[in-house]
Each structure stands twice: as structure tokens, then as C-alpha cells.
Design an enzyme around this catalytic site. Sequence first.
Site, PDB file in Angstrom:
ATOM      1  N   GLY A 188     -94.051  29.939   3.204  1.00 48.01           N
ATOM      2  CA  GLY A 188     -93.611  30.616   1.981  1.00 48.01           C
ATOM      3  C   GLY A 188     -92.192  31.147   2.100  1.00 48.01           C
ATOM      4  O   GLY A 188     -91.912  32.302   1.755  1.00 48.01           O
ATOM      5  N   ALA A 189     -91.267  30.281   2.533  1.00 48.72           N
ATOM      6  CA  ALA A 189     -89.872  30.719   2.738  1.00 48.72           C
ATOM      7  C   ALA A 189     -88.981  30.417   1.531  1.00 48.72           C
ATOM      8  O   ALA A 189     -87.766  30.553   1.616  1.00 48.72           O
ATOM      9  CB  ALA A 189     -89.301  30.067   3.996  1.00 48.72           C
ATOM     10  N   ARG A 247     -91.556  24.239  -2.923  1.00 55.91           N
ATOM     11  CA  ARG A 247     -90.372  23.935  -3.741  1.00 55.91           C
ATOM     12  C   ARG A 247     -89.233  23.433  -2.851  1.00 55.91           C
ATOM     13  O   ARG A 247     -88.491  24.208  -2.265  1.00 55.91           O
ATOM     14  CB  ARG A 247     -89.974  25.171  -4.547  1.00 55.91           C
ATOM     15  CG  ARG A 247     -90.939  25.427  -5.707  1.00 55.91           C
ATOM     16  CD  ARG A 247     -90.720  26.755  -6.358  1.00 55.91           C
ATOM     17  NE  ARG A 247     -91.148  27.871  -5.543  1.00 55.91           N
ATOM     18  CZ  ARG A 247     -91.072  29.157  -5.913  1.00 55.91           C
ATOM     19  NH1 ARG A 247     -90.574  29.466  -7.084  1.00 55.91           N
ATOM     20  NH2 ARG A 247     -91.493  30.112  -5.112  1.00 55.91           N
ATOM     21  N   ASP A 307     -98.056  22.064   0.823  1.00 58.96           N
ATOM     22  CA  ASP A 307     -98.924  23.056   0.179  1.00 58.96           C
ATOM     23  C   ASP A 307     -99.935  23.508   1.234  1.00 58.96           C
ATOM     24  O   ASP A 307    -100.685  22.672   1.771  1.00 58.96           O
ATOM     25  CB  ASP A 307     -99.628  22.381  -1.020  1.00 58.96           C
ATOM     26  CG  ASP A 307    -100.423  23.366  -1.858  1.00 58.96           C
ATOM     27  OD1 ASP A 307    -100.975  24.332  -1.301  1.00 58.96           O
ATOM     28  OD2 ASP A 307    -100.509  23.141  -3.079  1.00 58.96           O
ATOM     29  N   VAL A 308     -99.967  24.801   1.533  1.00 59.11           N
ATOM     30  CA  VAL A 308    -100.871  25.281   2.591  1.00 59.11           C
ATOM     31  C   VAL A 308    -102.346  25.071   2.244  1.00 59.11           C
ATOM     32  O   VAL A 308    -103.210  25.142   3.116  1.00 59.11           O
ATOM     33  CB  VAL A 308    -100.647  26.775   2.943  1.00 59.11           C
ATOM     34  CG1 VAL A 308     -99.256  27.024   3.504  1.00 59.11           C
ATOM     35  CG2 VAL A 308    -100.928  27.690   1.759  1.00 59.11           C
ATOM     36  N   TYR A 322    -108.004  39.135  -5.319  1.00 56.43           N
ATOM     37  CA  TYR A 322    -106.806  39.286  -4.467  1.00 56.43           C
ATOM     38  C   TYR A 322    -107.116  40.243  -3.314  1.00 56.43           C
ATOM     39  O   TYR A 322    -106.807  39.949  -2.150  1.00 56.43           O
ATOM     40  CB  TYR A 322    -105.609  39.788  -5.284  1.00 56.43           C
ATOM     41  CG  TYR A 322    -104.367  39.972  -4.432  1.00 56.43           C
ATOM     42  CD1 TYR A 322    -103.731  38.871  -3.853  1.00 56.43           C
ATOM     43  CD2 TYR A 322    -103.851  41.247  -4.165  1.00 56.43           C
ATOM     44  CE1 TYR A 322    -102.609  39.036  -3.037  1.00 56.43           C
ATOM     45  CE2 TYR A 322    -102.730  41.406  -3.355  1.00 56.43           C
ATOM     46  CZ  TYR A 322    -102.112  40.307  -2.793  1.00 56.43           C
ATOM     47  OH  TYR A 322    -101.005  40.458  -1.985  1.00 56.43           O
ATOM     48  N   PRO A 332     -98.076  45.346   3.637  1.00 56.67           N
ATOM     49  CA  PRO A 332     -97.177  46.116   2.763  1.00 56.67           C
ATOM     50  C   PRO A 332     -97.859  46.560   1.468  1.00 56.67           C
ATOM     51  O   PRO A 332     -98.775  45.903   0.962  1.00 56.67           O
ATOM     52  CB  PRO A 332     -96.057  45.113   2.420  1.00 56.67           C
ATOM     53  CG  PRO A 332     -96.308  43.891   3.269  1.00 56.67           C
ATOM     54  CD  PRO A 332     -97.767  43.917   3.601  1.00 56.67           C
ATOM     55  N   GLY A 333     -97.327  47.664   0.930  1.00 53.62           N
ATOM     56  CA  GLY A 333     -97.611  48.031  -0.459  1.00 53.62           C
ATOM     57  C   GLY A 333     -96.630  47.285  -1.353  1.00 53.62           C
ATOM     58  O   GLY A 333     -96.150  46.201  -1.000  1.00 53.62           O
ATOM     59  N   THR A 384     -90.456  41.304  -5.482  1.00 55.02           N
ATOM     60  CA  THR A 384     -90.120  39.902  -5.168  1.00 55.02           C
ATOM     61  C   THR A 384     -90.546  39.111  -6.414  1.00 55.02           C
ATOM     62  O   THR A 384     -90.604  39.674  -7.500  1.00 55.02           O
ATOM     63  CB  THR A 384     -90.935  39.429  -3.939  1.00 55.02           C
ATOM     64  OG1 THR A 384     -92.334  39.555  -4.285  1.00 55.02           O
ATOM     65  CG2 THR A 384     -90.646  40.256  -2.692  1.00 55.02           C
TER      66      THR A 384
HETATM   67  P1  NDP Z   1     -93.177  35.510  -3.658  1.00 57.12           P
HETATM   68  O1  NDP Z   1     -93.903  35.016  -4.855  1.00 57.12           O
HETATM   69  O2  NDP Z   1     -91.755  35.926  -3.826  1.00 57.12           O
HETATM   70  O3  NDP Z   1     -93.258  34.425  -2.488  1.00 57.12           O
HETATM   71  C1  NDP Z   1     -94.456  33.739  -2.206  1.00 57.12           C
HETATM   72  C2  NDP Z   1     -94.178  32.568  -1.280  1.00 57.12           C
HETATM   73  O4  NDP Z   1     -95.438  31.932  -0.979  1.00 57.12           O
HETATM   74  C3  NDP Z   1     -93.280  31.518  -1.910  1.00 57.12           C
HETATM   75  O5  NDP Z   1     -92.337  31.079  -0.958  1.00 57.12           O
HETATM   76  C4  NDP Z   1     -94.238  30.393  -2.259  1.00 57.12           C
HETATM   77  O6  NDP Z   1     -93.595  29.132  -2.109  1.00 57.12           O
HETATM   78  C5  NDP Z   1     -95.295  30.541  -1.150  1.00 57.12           C
HETATM   79  N1  NDP Z   1     -96.550  29.920  -1.553  1.00 57.12           N
HETATM   80  C6  NDP Z   1     -97.393  30.312  -2.533  1.00 57.12           C
HETATM   81  N2  NDP Z   1     -98.411  29.436  -2.657  1.00 57.12           N
HETATM   82  C7  NDP Z   1     -98.190  28.466  -1.709  1.00 57.12           C
HETATM   83  C8  NDP Z   1     -98.882  27.282  -1.354  1.00 57.12           C
HETATM   84  N3  NDP Z   1    -100.018  26.912  -1.973  1.00 57.12           N
HETATM   85  N4  NDP Z   1     -98.377  26.516  -0.358  1.00 57.12           N
HETATM   86  C9  NDP Z   1     -97.234  26.883   0.268  1.00 57.12           C
HETATM   87  N5  NDP Z   1     -96.537  27.985  -0.022  1.00 57.12           N
HETATM   88  C10 NDP Z   1     -97.009  28.765  -1.009  1.00 57.12           C
HETATM   89  O7  NDP Z   1     -94.040  36.735  -3.105  1.00 57.12           O
HETATM   90  P2  NDP Z   1     -93.862  37.694  -1.827  1.00 57.12           P
HETATM   91  O8  NDP Z   1     -92.709  37.309  -1.008  1.00 57.12           O
HETATM   92  O9  NDP Z   1     -93.958  39.079  -2.325  1.00 57.12           O
HETATM   93  O10 NDP Z   1     -95.238  37.380  -1.077  1.00 57.12           O
HETATM   94  C11 NDP Z   1     -95.308  36.936   0.251  1.00 57.12           C
HETATM   95  C12 NDP Z   1     -96.622  37.420   0.851  1.00 57.12           C
HETATM   96  O11 NDP Z   1     -96.629  38.843   0.858  1.00 57.12           O
HETATM   97  C13 NDP Z   1     -97.874  37.005   0.087  1.00 57.12           C
HETATM   98  O12 NDP Z   1     -98.869  36.682   1.031  1.00 57.12           O
HETATM   99  C14 NDP Z   1     -98.259  38.273  -0.678  1.00 57.12           C
HETATM  100  O13 NDP Z   1     -99.629  38.320  -0.956  1.00 57.12           O
HETATM  101  C15 NDP Z   1     -97.843  39.316   0.321  1.00 57.12           C
HETATM  102  N6  NDP Z   1     -97.615  40.662  -0.200  1.00 57.12           N
HETATM  103  C16 NDP Z   1     -96.694  40.893  -1.194  1.00 57.12           C
HETATM  104  C17 NDP Z   1     -96.475  42.187  -1.635  1.00 57.12           C
HETATM  105  C18 NDP Z   1     -95.533  42.507  -2.739  1.00 57.12           C
HETATM  106  O14 NDP Z   1     -95.676  43.592  -3.349  1.00 57.12           O
HETATM  107  N7  NDP Z   1     -94.548  41.671  -3.040  1.00 57.12           N
HETATM  108  C19 NDP Z   1     -97.163  43.321  -1.005  1.00 57.12           C
HETATM  109  C20 NDP Z   1     -98.103  42.961   0.001  1.00 57.12           C
HETATM  110  C21 NDP Z   1     -98.287  41.688   0.400  1.00 57.12           C
HETATM  111  P3  NDP Z   1     -93.748  27.884  -3.124  1.00 57.12           P
HETATM  112  O15 NDP Z   1     -94.096  28.427  -4.464  1.00 57.12           O
HETATM  113  O16 NDP Z   1     -92.418  27.214  -3.061  1.00 57.12           O
HETATM  114  O17 NDP Z   1     -94.822  27.067  -2.512  1.00 57.12           O
HETATM  115  C1  8X3 Z   2     -99.373  43.318  -3.127  1.00 56.30           C
HETATM  116  C2  8X3 Z   2     -99.449  44.803  -3.346  1.00 56.30           C
HETATM  117  O1  8X3 Z   2    -100.533  46.656  -4.709  1.00 56.30           O
HETATM  118  O2  8X3 Z   2    -100.236  44.534  -5.836  1.00 56.30           O
HETATM  119  O3  8X3 Z   2    -100.178  42.897  -2.092  1.00 56.30           O
HETATM  120  O4  8X3 Z   2    -101.924  44.787  -4.174  1.00 56.30           O
HETATM  121  S1  8X3 Z   2    -100.589  45.185  -4.584  1.00 56.30           S
END
Ligand code: NDP
Ligand code: 8X3
Length: 254
Positions: free
Chosen positions: A9-10, A35, A60-61, A153, A183-184, A188
Site C-alpha cells: 500500500g505504498a 495503482r 492486489d493483496v 472494519y 494509529p487513531g 490520508t
Molecule cells: P490510504 O487510503 O491513503 O492508503 C491505503 C493504501 O492501501 C493504498 O496505497 C492502497 O493502494 C492500498 N491498498 C488498498 N487495498 C489494496 C489491495 N487490495 N491491494 C493492494 N493494496 C491495497 O489509507 P492510509 O494510508 O490511511 O491506510 C493505510 C493503513 O493504515 C490501512 O491498513 C488502514 O486501515 C490503516 N489505518 C489508517 C488510519 C487513518 O486514520 N488513516 C488509522 C489507523 C489505521 P492501491 O489503491 O493503489 O492498491
Molecule cells: C482508522 C481510524 O477511527 O476510523 O483505523 O477507526 S478509525
Amino acid sequence: MKKTVLITGATSGFGEAIARLFSKNGCNVIITGRRLDRLQSLKNEINSQQSGKAHILCFDVRSNQDVLDAIESLDASWRKIDVLVNNAGLASGLDLVQNGNTEDWDKMIDTNVKGLLYVSKAVIPMMIEQGKGHIVNIGSTAGKEVYEKGNVYCASKHAVDAISKAMRIDLLQHGIKVTQIAPGAAETEFSIVRFHGDVERAKQAYSGYRPMDATDIAELVYYSTTLPAHLCINDLVVTSLGQANSFYINRSQE
Ligand code: NDP
Ligand code: 8X3
């Protein structure tokens, strides 16, 4: 010898910031996501500006076969993975369980739980062979508490919490570290994805307080992977100053 770090997910958010920070600090990074255009522009940026180099794996994971093919395609110079950051994930929808959309449920469980397991299973044998490695799983405060409409979720992130604990036990004999970072709220593309592209609704999630941002989480992932060899952060729950937990947010800056 430069470290090699695989980040799922980079293409956005935490994963993109993690790739930038590790490569800035001299690590080679394997950047993954679905992407390809975003992966290509991140690779160009890293290769031209940072001391570490980037390699793309676009998959796709949720597809175990695609995960296996991608990892198998790595040549010898990229196969010694020191750190795996299981970051790819999403929330899809925010509904009462009785109104839930089963396609959203499948997406979250298949990505956040099964995807994390597939990638880990493909990478762990390399770490076992090396006799070391570090897996960082991105959980969530949603894996510690359950909130209204968070149902599936939250369940998926509770699974990440359990899998992280279980991995640490199973990999103990191999000297592989397992860290969960939970994280909370961080701003993003997370909420835009959760609300199916509704940018205005996504913005409201962060109104009245300063949420974390992706670079905050990147710093913590980097910190946890650069501690002395005998130390392992098992679990790190982090929120911004304005958030106490999933329920209490001080939105007084409205
Ligand atoms: P973003 O939506 O900005 O990034 C998500 C990333 O996950 C993207 O790079 C996307 O890439 C990748 N991804 C999603 N689905 C797939 C898939 N099926 N295969 C491969 N890659 C995938 O969100 P965040 O950076 O915020 O989220 C990253 C992680 O942090 C997640 O696990 C999220 O649950 C967790 N998190 C986020 C929080 C927040 O408040 N933002 C808080 C706590 C946890 P692409 O679409 O190109 O495949
Ligand atoms: C993302 C944070 O509060 O939407 O994991 O669950 S929250």
C-alpha cells in the site's frame, strides 16, 4: 549493506510516506499497490532524490496467487527482505451492521486480514532463511475498541491485533520481530475511500482538531525498526493530542 524494506500500500497515505522516509535514510524499498501510475511516479521520485532505490511490485493483496507471483519475481538483489510493512488496507462504508453492504465487508476482510496473511506467508520463509527480519503490521485503534457502525472494519483490525500477537509467538524461535502500530485518526485518503469518494464527508472526520498525518506514522515505523537488535516494540497505540480514543475527540478548534 543497505536494508531492503517491502511496503504494501505504498501508493498513498502511510505507505507512501514510509517508502519516502526509509529511502531517504538509505534503505532500498519495494513499493507495492494496485495503482501502477502512482508506483511509477514514486519510484522515479525516490530513485532521483533519495539515497535508497525503489523497486515496484504491482499486485492486489487479495489474490494469493498474485502475491506469490510478485514475490517470486524478485531477483537476488531484492530478495533479502529485512523489513515487511503490512500497511495495505481500507475501511469501506460506515453503516450499522443491519444495513451493511456485503461487498464492503468482503473488501475489508479480504484486504485487511487475508491480504496481510498472504503477503506475510510469502515473505516469512525468506526471513526464516536469513535468521532475522522484522514485520510491522499497521493495525488501528479500531483493533482495540469497537465503535458504532465500525463493525466489520473494527473486526478486521481486531484480527490484525490477534495475528500480530500470534505471529510474535510463532516466529519467536526464528528471531523475527513483530510490531503492531495501531494509529487513531490520520488524514490520508482513508476517509475518502471509506466514504466511497465523498471528499466533503471525509473532511468532516478531521474537523475541529489536528489529526495525525502520514509522516507521523512513517516516523514511528522507522523508529520501531531502528532500535537495537535485542529490542522489539510489540504494540504501539498512537493518536494525535486531540484524540483520546475511538470515542473522544476534542473538536474545540471548530
Ligand atoms: P490510504 O487510503 O491513503 O492508503 C491505503 C493504501 O492501501 C493504498 O496505497 C492502497 O493502494 C492500498 N491498498 C488498498 N487495498 C489494496 C489491495 N487490495 N491491494 C493492494 N493494496 C491495497 O489509507 P492510509 O494510508 O490511511 O491506510 C493505510 C493503513 O493504515 C490501512 O491498513 C488502514 O486501515 C490503516 N489505518 C489508517 C488510519 C487513518 O486514520 N488513516 C488509522 C489507523 C489505521 P492501491 O489503491 O493503489 O492498491
Ligand atoms: C482508522 C481510524 O477511527 O476510523 O483505523 O477507526 S478509525
